[in-house]
Design a protein around this motif. Structure first.
Motif, PDB file in Angstrom:
ATOM      1  N   ARG A 498       0.834  -1.209   0.000  1.00  0.00           N
ATOM      2  CA  ARG A 498       0.000   0.000   0.000  1.00  0.00           C
ATOM      3  C   ARG A 498       0.866   1.256   0.000  1.00  0.00           C
ATOM      4  NH1 ARG A 498      -3.179  -3.083   3.714  1.00  0.00           N
ATOM      5  NH2 ARG A 498      -2.257  -1.956   5.494  1.00  0.00           N
ATOM      6  N   LEU A 499       1.940   1.230   0.795  1.00  0.00           N
ATOM      7  CA  LEU A 499       2.849   2.374   0.829  1.00  0.00           C
ATOM      8  C   LEU A 499       3.505   2.594  -0.530  1.00  0.00           C
ATOM      9  CD1 LEU A 499       4.634   2.076   4.280  1.00  0.00           C
ATOM     10  CD2 LEU A 499       3.261   3.999   3.482  1.00  0.00           C
ATOM     11  N   ARG A 500       3.854   1.508  -1.195  1.00  0.00           N
ATOM     12  CA  ARG A 500       4.471   1.629  -2.529  1.00  0.00           C
ATOM     13  C   ARG A 500       3.545   2.376  -3.472  1.00  0.00           C
ATOM     14  NH1 ARG A 500       8.459  -0.457  -5.845  1.00  0.00           N
ATOM     15  NH2 ARG A 500       7.834  -1.001  -7.964  1.00  0.00           N
ATOM     16  N   LYS A 501       2.256   2.094  -3.399  1.00  0.00           N
ATOM     17  CA  LYS A 501       1.290   2.789  -4.251  1.00  0.00           C
ATOM     18  C   LYS A 501       1.157   4.260  -3.843  1.00  0.00           C
ATOM     19  CE  LYS A 501      -0.522  -0.553  -6.861  1.00  0.00           C
ATOM     20  NZ  LYS A 501      -0.529  -0.533  -8.338  1.00  0.00           N
ATOM     21  N   THR A 502       1.051   4.489  -2.532  1.00  0.00           N
ATOM     22  CA  THR A 502       0.855   5.855  -2.046  1.00  0.00           C
ATOM     23  C   THR A 502       2.035   6.753  -2.387  1.00  0.00           C
ATOM     24  OG1 THR A 502      -0.482   5.004  -0.216  1.00  0.00           O
ATOM     25  CG2 THR A 502       0.398   7.237   0.014  1.00  0.00           C
ATOM     26  N   TYR A 503       3.238   6.189  -2.264  1.00  0.00           N
ATOM     27  CA  TYR A 503       4.453   6.960  -2.525  1.00  0.00           C
ATOM     28  C   TYR A 503       5.139   6.469  -3.806  1.00  0.00           C
ATOM     29  CZ  TYR A 503       3.880   8.689   2.227  1.00  0.00           C
ATOM     30  OH  TYR A 503       3.390   9.288   3.362  1.00  0.00           O
ATOM     31  N   LYS A 504       4.350   6.250  -4.818  1.00  0.00           N
ATOM     32  CA  LYS A 504       4.914   5.699  -6.054  1.00  0.00           C
ATOM     33  C   LYS A 504       5.872   6.670  -6.743  1.00  0.00           C
ATOM     34  CE  LYS A 504       0.844   6.804  -8.931  1.00  0.00           C
ATOM     35  NZ  LYS A 504      -0.211   6.202  -9.780  1.00  0.00           N
TER      36      LYS A 504
END
Length: 623
Positions: A498-504
């Protein structure tokens, strides 16, 4: 420099597959729905919500086509039928629907460097020298040595040991096979053959709604057609490694460009190629340059091959490596696309290698196993490129126990290399090969998925004989146990994805800068996004940073790749924080349980980050 330069060059309008998380399913070992000990497509469908909840965007299904299974489906006898133990074509249709209904996509494994000897094309080709499909495969007459003995057309050694040529008594010629004799190579020099490949193996499935392909052995279609002997580099063998004769051949870019234009592009299909024996960025970039219109991305194997003794004779003579070596390779392939219109992939596991936690982490104790698996996860999700996970990676599945003997290894490659060592009669070579297999063998990634603590690990029914033995540790390492545990590896993967998506902007698209290159315990790097790119994201997605950011958005990733406590870096200095600037802990693998602070803790002026525990990883961002 940033990596946002594909087609329109605007952040937020990149192709969907760039920030996608792909998940490879090895179908024989994922989930058995009918109690025959062999995984199947209905079993995969039954677990599709598990993948969706994990955060998977694309399912990559390893080969399920009709096959005699000489190489676990990489020997296809009919591209338009499904191997019966896996299911039917209708089951694939149902899988496409199940994925699409959840906003996910499905790609298939395309194997078109070779077919099975049981494929109708090969049966026709070997029926006579004047058959119209004779030149769909590569046939050559025999040579004869000084004693008049028949020998193969070249001295090339194949990937599974032994020669690359097999004699066909019926037509009195040899056929080429880079892999097993049951896998004859197709002749891409034949235009009719290429057209049949596009229509029979690609358009058929794209018309049914499949979203693209992982393309096996993609840089081996164009051979060097002079077919001459390779230099003798192994004087103890009659067969010599010769990848320069069949990798990246003279027409390879022509063939792949044609394949894209005729079969992939009309459907908007995504393509990821398996690119072996191509260790230089200058060789790889032509395959993935957007302007070249060939492949969307490729797997380059320098990092995942660490520890192997080469791809041929000494492959399983394990070669220890240093973290410094590993970091240099990662940095090389993280940065090679910067300033270009190319793209890259992120992965540390697949069906052809040992388990990452056993190779790159530490599975010696339960505590270090859990800690290192999470740190490997944090490493992967902060890398630039499209992320590929392999089944079981998200629960920290380990290599087969070292106590298991060669009889538990089923893979054609493992058995071929072991038999070659055994035939030598040299105890040292046999022991060395077995040691290498225990670390590197393809079998480790192919044992049944560990769903729960019931008999057969929930992969199939109790009492069923599974095609490969279930891991001894399934009662301790399984998905059901980890779903219920907020501190489990699986729970960490869900959060990290989820973090990877948020801070892509940072993790998927950001630039990479290695820190502490020579340190043999700390793997640290900076991910950075220029202000203009951040502004574009803010306009598209809103301000995820809660306040106006500094000139450049940065993250520092600090991973302790050791079983000893280590000092952390000066985080604020690395992030360029001065005065009242703050550094925030975005995510940590062990921070809460060890330091008693919640993630999101702030490092203000003068604050020092706590030391890193064994196999602890953290990500800080500047605020």
């Amino acid at each position: 420099m940033n990596n946002l330069h594909h087609e329109n060059g605007q952040f937020g309008k990149e192709p969907w597959w760039k920030d996608a998380t792909f998940y490879q399913v090895y179908p024989a070992s994922f989930k058995d729905s009918n109690g025959d000990g062999w995984g199947d497509i209905p079993g995969l469908i039954s677990k599709i919500d598990y993948l969706h909840e994990l955060g998977v965007d694309v399912v990559w299904l390893s080969p399920v086509f009709e096959s005699p299974q000489a190489d676990m489906g990489y020997d296809v006898s009919n591209y338009q039928e499904i191997y019966a133990p896996y299911g039917t074509v209708n089951d694939v249709d149902a899988l496409v629907e199940a994925c699409h209904n959840r906003g996910m996509k499905l790609i298939l494994d395309l194997v078109v460097n070779h077919t099975s000897i049981e494929h109708g094309w090969f049966k026709e080709s070997r029926s006579s020298k004047d058959n119209p499909k004779r030149d769909w495969y590569i046939w050559k007459p025999a040579r004869y040595d000084a004693q008049g003995q028949r020998i193969p057309p070249t001295n090339w050694r194949g990937y599974f040991a032994g020669p690359t040529w097999t004699w066909d008594e019926h037509t009195q010629e040899y056929y080429l096979h880079l892999y097993a004799p049951e896998q004859p190579d197709l002749n891409w020099e034949s235009e009719a053959c290429r057209e049949a490949i596009y229509d029979n193996t690609m358009r058929f499935w794209l018309e049914r709604g499949v979203d693209g392909f992982r393309i096996d052995t993609v840089n081996k279609y164009s051979k060097r057609t002079e077919y001459v002997d390779a230099p003798i580099t192994d004087p103890n063998s009659a067969h010599q490694p010769a990848p320069e004769m069949w990798c990246n051949g003279p027409r390879i870019h022509e063939f792949i460009h044609e394949m894209r234009n005729k079969a992939l592009a009309p459907y908007g299909a995504v393509s990821v190629g398996e690119l072996s024996n191509t260790p230089h960025p200058s060789q790889v970039l032509p395959y993935v340059s957007a302007a070249a219109q060939e492949l969307d991305m490729v797997f380059e194997f320098s990092m995942i091959r660490l520890g192997t003794g080469g791809m041929f004779g000494p492959k399983y003579a394990y070669v220890p490596y240093t973290l410094q070596t590993m970091k240099a390779i990662v940095a090389k392939w993280q940065t090679f696309i910067e300033g270009t219109d190319g793209w890259t992939t992120v992965f540390c596991e697949n069906h052809d290698n040992g388990r990452a936690v056993s190779r790159f982490g530490d599975d010696s104790t339960p505590e270090l196993w859990r800690a290192s698996a999470k740190t490997l996860a944090l490493w992967q999700i902060t890398m630039t490129g499209s992320l590929f996970l392999y089944q079981g990676q998200e629960i920290g599945m380990k290599n087969m126990p070292a106590t298991w003997g060669i009889d538990e290894y089923k893979d054609v490659e493992s058995i071929s290399f072991y038999n070659e060592a055994a035939a030598s009669g040299e105890p040292k070579k046999i022991a060395q090969t077995m040691e290498g297999l225990r670390i590197l063998a393809r079998d480790h990634s192919r044992i049944p998925f560990q769903w729960d603590d019931s008999p057969n690990a929930g992969f199939t029914d109790e009492g069923v004989k599974t095609w490969m033995r279930v891991h001894d540790a399934y009662k301790d390492i399984n998905a059901t146990k980890q779903v219920k545990d907020p501190n489990s590896i699986l729970s960490f993967y869900k959060r990290a994805l989820r973090l990877r998506k948020t801070y892509k902007d940072l993790f998927v698209f950001g630039s990479f800068r290695l820190l502490e290159a020579e340190d043999e315990a700390i793997f640290a790097y900076v991910k950075e996004v220029p202000r203009e790119v951040l502004d574009s994201q803010l306009q598209t997605n809103g301000n995820i940073y809660q306040k106006r950011p500094p000139k450049k958005r940065m993250a520092v990733v600090i991973l302790n790749f050791s079983s000893s406590k280590r000092d952390c870096l000066d985080v604020r200095s690395v992030l360029g924080c001065g005065g009242e600037d703050e550094a925030k802990l975005l995510v940590g693998t062990r921070y809460n349980e060890i330091h008693g602070n919640v993630e999101g803790s702030i490092l203000r002026n003068g604050a020092v980050a706590p030391s890193l525990e064994p196999w602890e990883g953290r990500v800080y961002v500047n605020f």
